[in-house]
Enzyme design. Structure first.
Site, PDB file in Angstrom:
ATOM      1  N   CYS A  84      14.398  -1.421  50.715  1.00 11.11           N
ATOM      2  CA  CYS A  84      13.614  -0.176  50.681  1.00 11.11           C
ATOM      3  C   CYS A  84      12.517  -0.253  49.630  1.00 11.11           C
ATOM      4  O   CYS A  84      11.446   0.337  49.805  1.00 11.11           O
ATOM      5  CB  CYS A  84      14.514   1.028  50.453  1.00 11.11           C
ATOM      6  SG  CYS A  84      15.434   1.451  51.957  1.00 11.11           S
ATOM      7  N   CYS A  93      17.489   0.448  47.342  1.00  9.78           N
ATOM      8  CA  CYS A  93      17.905  -0.944  47.534  1.00  9.78           C
ATOM      9  C   CYS A  93      16.666  -1.849  47.604  1.00  9.78           C
ATOM     10  O   CYS A  93      15.528  -1.373  47.722  1.00  9.78           O
ATOM     11  CB  CYS A  93      18.750  -1.087  48.803  1.00  9.78           C
ATOM     12  SG  CYS A  93      17.783  -1.165  50.334  1.00  9.78           S
ATOM     13  N   GLU A 121      15.661   6.152  52.597  1.00  7.28           N
ATOM     14  CA  GLU A 121      14.244   5.924  52.300  1.00  7.28           C
ATOM     15  C   GLU A 121      13.502   5.440  53.545  1.00  7.28           C
ATOM     16  O   GLU A 121      12.343   5.802  53.781  1.00  7.28           O
ATOM     17  CB  GLU A 121      14.098   4.870  51.188  1.00  7.28           C
ATOM     18  CG  GLU A 121      14.683   5.285  49.841  1.00  7.28           C
ATOM     19  CD  GLU A 121      16.138   4.857  49.662  1.00  7.28           C
ATOM     20  OE1 GLU A 121      16.909   4.845  50.650  1.00  7.28           O
ATOM     21  OE2 GLU A 121      16.512   4.535  48.521  1.00  7.28           O
ATOM     22  N   CYS A 170      18.712   2.857  55.593  1.00 11.79           N
ATOM     23  CA  CYS A 170      18.732   3.730  54.417  1.00 11.79           C
ATOM     24  C   CYS A 170      17.928   5.011  54.604  1.00 11.79           C
ATOM     25  O   CYS A 170      17.022   5.099  55.436  1.00 11.79           O
ATOM     26  CB  CYS A 170      18.151   2.984  53.223  1.00 11.79           C
ATOM     27  SG  CYS A 170      19.152   1.622  52.626  1.00 11.79           S
ATOM     28  N   ASN A 203      20.395   8.412  55.400  1.00 13.35           N
ATOM     29  CA  ASN A 203      20.876   7.129  55.912  1.00 13.35           C
ATOM     30  C   ASN A 203      21.586   7.355  57.252  1.00 13.35           C
ATOM     31  O   ASN A 203      22.198   8.399  57.476  1.00 13.35           O
ATOM     32  CB  ASN A 203      21.773   6.398  54.909  1.00 13.35           C
ATOM     33  CG  ASN A 203      22.927   7.221  54.383  1.00 13.35           C
ATOM     34  OD1 ASN A 203      22.871   8.444  54.326  1.00 13.35           O
ATOM     35  ND2 ASN A 203      23.989   6.557  53.979  1.00 13.35           N
ATOM     36  N   ILE A 204      21.460   6.373  58.126  1.00 16.39           N
ATOM     37  CA  ILE A 204      22.015   6.470  59.482  1.00 16.39           C
ATOM     38  C   ILE A 204      22.747   5.166  59.796  1.00 16.39           C
ATOM     39  O   ILE A 204      22.120   4.098  59.864  1.00 16.39           O
ATOM     40  CB  ILE A 204      20.889   6.708  60.523  1.00 16.39           C
ATOM     41  CG1 ILE A 204      20.060   7.944  60.137  1.00 16.39           C
ATOM     42  CG2 ILE A 204      21.510   6.878  61.920  1.00 16.39           C
ATOM     43  CD1 ILE A 204      18.833   8.173  61.016  1.00 16.39           C
ATOM     44  N   GLU A 205      24.061   5.271  59.932  1.00 12.92           N
ATOM     45  CA  GLU A 205      24.883   4.082  60.148  1.00 12.92           C
ATOM     46  C   GLU A 205      25.331   3.977  61.604  1.00 12.92           C
ATOM     47  O   GLU A 205      25.113   4.896  62.407  1.00 12.92           O
ATOM     48  CB  GLU A 205      26.102   4.143  59.215  1.00 12.92           C
ATOM     49  CG  GLU A 205      25.682   4.221  57.741  1.00 12.92           C
ATOM     50  CD  GLU A 205      26.865   4.310  56.782  1.00 12.92           C
ATOM     51  OE1 GLU A 205      28.006   4.561  57.228  1.00 12.92           O
ATOM     52  OE2 GLU A 205      26.630   4.127  55.576  1.00 12.92           O
TER      53      GLU A 205
HETATM   54  N1  THU Z   1      21.723   3.540  51.125  1.00  5.28           N
HETATM   55  C1  THU Z   1      20.590   4.307  51.197  1.00  5.28           C
HETATM   56  O1  THU Z   1      20.438   5.139  52.099  1.00  5.28           O
HETATM   57  N2  THU Z   1      19.633   4.106  50.255  1.00  5.28           N
HETATM   58  C2  THU Z   1      19.723   3.229  49.206  1.00  5.28           C
HETATM   59  O2  THU Z   1      18.789   3.080  48.443  1.00  5.28           O
HETATM   60  C3  THU Z   1      20.968   2.475  49.006  1.00  5.28           C
HETATM   61  C4  THU Z   1      21.967   2.544  50.110  1.00  5.28           C
HETATM   62  C5  THU Z   1      22.772   3.740  52.150  1.00  5.28           C
HETATM   63  C6  THU Z   1      22.951   2.615  53.111  1.00  5.28           C
HETATM   64  C7  THU Z   1      24.370   2.844  53.587  1.00  5.28           C
HETATM   65  O3  THU Z   1      24.352   3.768  54.661  1.00  5.28           O
HETATM   66  C8  THU Z   1      25.057   3.495  52.390  1.00  5.28           C
HETATM   67  O4  THU Z   1      24.009   3.928  51.523  1.00  5.28           O
HETATM   68  C9  THU Z   1      25.971   2.563  51.614  1.00  5.28           C
HETATM   69  O5  THU Z   1      25.324   1.412  51.256  1.00  5.28           O
END
Ligand code: THU
Length: 131
Positions: A89, A86, A55, A53, A42-44
Site C-alpha cells: 500500500c 503495509c 488503503e 487492504c 479491507n476486503i478478504e
Molecule cells: N490490512 C489493511 O487493510 N491495511 C494495512 O495497511 C495492513 C493490513 C489488512 C489486510 C488484511 O485484511 C488484514 O489487514 C490483516 O492483515
C-alpha cells in the site's frame, strides 16, 4: 479538512470491513487536493492472499471518482493502537501522493500521530529516472 474529519471517514469505512479470516478490520481514507475524501475497508476472501487492504479500496474509490493527488491519508484498525500501511500500500499510495502528503496514524479514538508520507516511504521506486 482536519485530520479528525479524515479519521472519522476512515473509522466509518472500517465498519464496512469484510475480514472474516483475519478478524482484523481496517479503515482508510484519503483526501485529494480538491478537498474530496475517499474511504475504503479491507476486503478478504477464502483464498487468503487474494484479499486486499483498506488503503487499496480507498484508492480505487478515488480513481473512480475522478482521481487527484493525495494530500492526506488516515488509517485505523480497531485491534491496533497505531497501524502503519503495509509495504504494498505504501507503493500504491506513493503513486498518487503530493510531495508534502501527510499520514495520520490513528487508534479508535482519533489521530495518534501525524507523519510525512516520505518518512515511511523514502527512496520510492519510480519509473522516472532521477525523480
Ligand atoms: N490490512 C489493511 O487493510 N491495511 C494495512 O495497511 C495492513 C493490513 C489488512 C489486510 C488484511 O485484511 C488484514 O489487514 C490483516 O492483515
Amino acid at each position: 479538512m482536519s485530520g479528525h474529519a479524515l479519521f472519522s471517514a476512515a473509522k466509518a469505512a472500517m465498519a464496512r470491513s469484510y475480514a472474516p479470516y483475519s478478524r482484523f478490520p481496517v479503515g482508510a481514507a484519503v483526501r485529494t487536493d480538491d478537498g474530496a475524501v475517499h474511504a475504503g475497508c479491507n476486503i478478504e476472501n477464502a483464498s487468503y492472499p487474494e484479499g486486499w487492504c483498506a488503503e487499496t479500496t480507498a484508492l480505487g474509490h478515488m480513481i473512480m471518482a475522478g482521481g487527484g493527488r493525495v494530500t492526506e491519508i488516515a488509517v485505523v484498525a480497531e485491534k491496533m493502537p497505531k497501524i502503519m500501511p503495509c509495504g504494498g500500500c505504501r507503493q500504491r499510495l506513493s503513486e498518487f501522493v503530493t510531495a508534502d502528503a501527510k499520514l495520520h496514524l490513528c487508534d479508535v479514538d482519533g489521530v495518534v500521530e501525524t507523519v510525512p508520507f516520505t518518512a515511511i516511504f523514502p527512496s520510492a521506486f519510480d519509473m522516472e529516472p532521477g525523480a
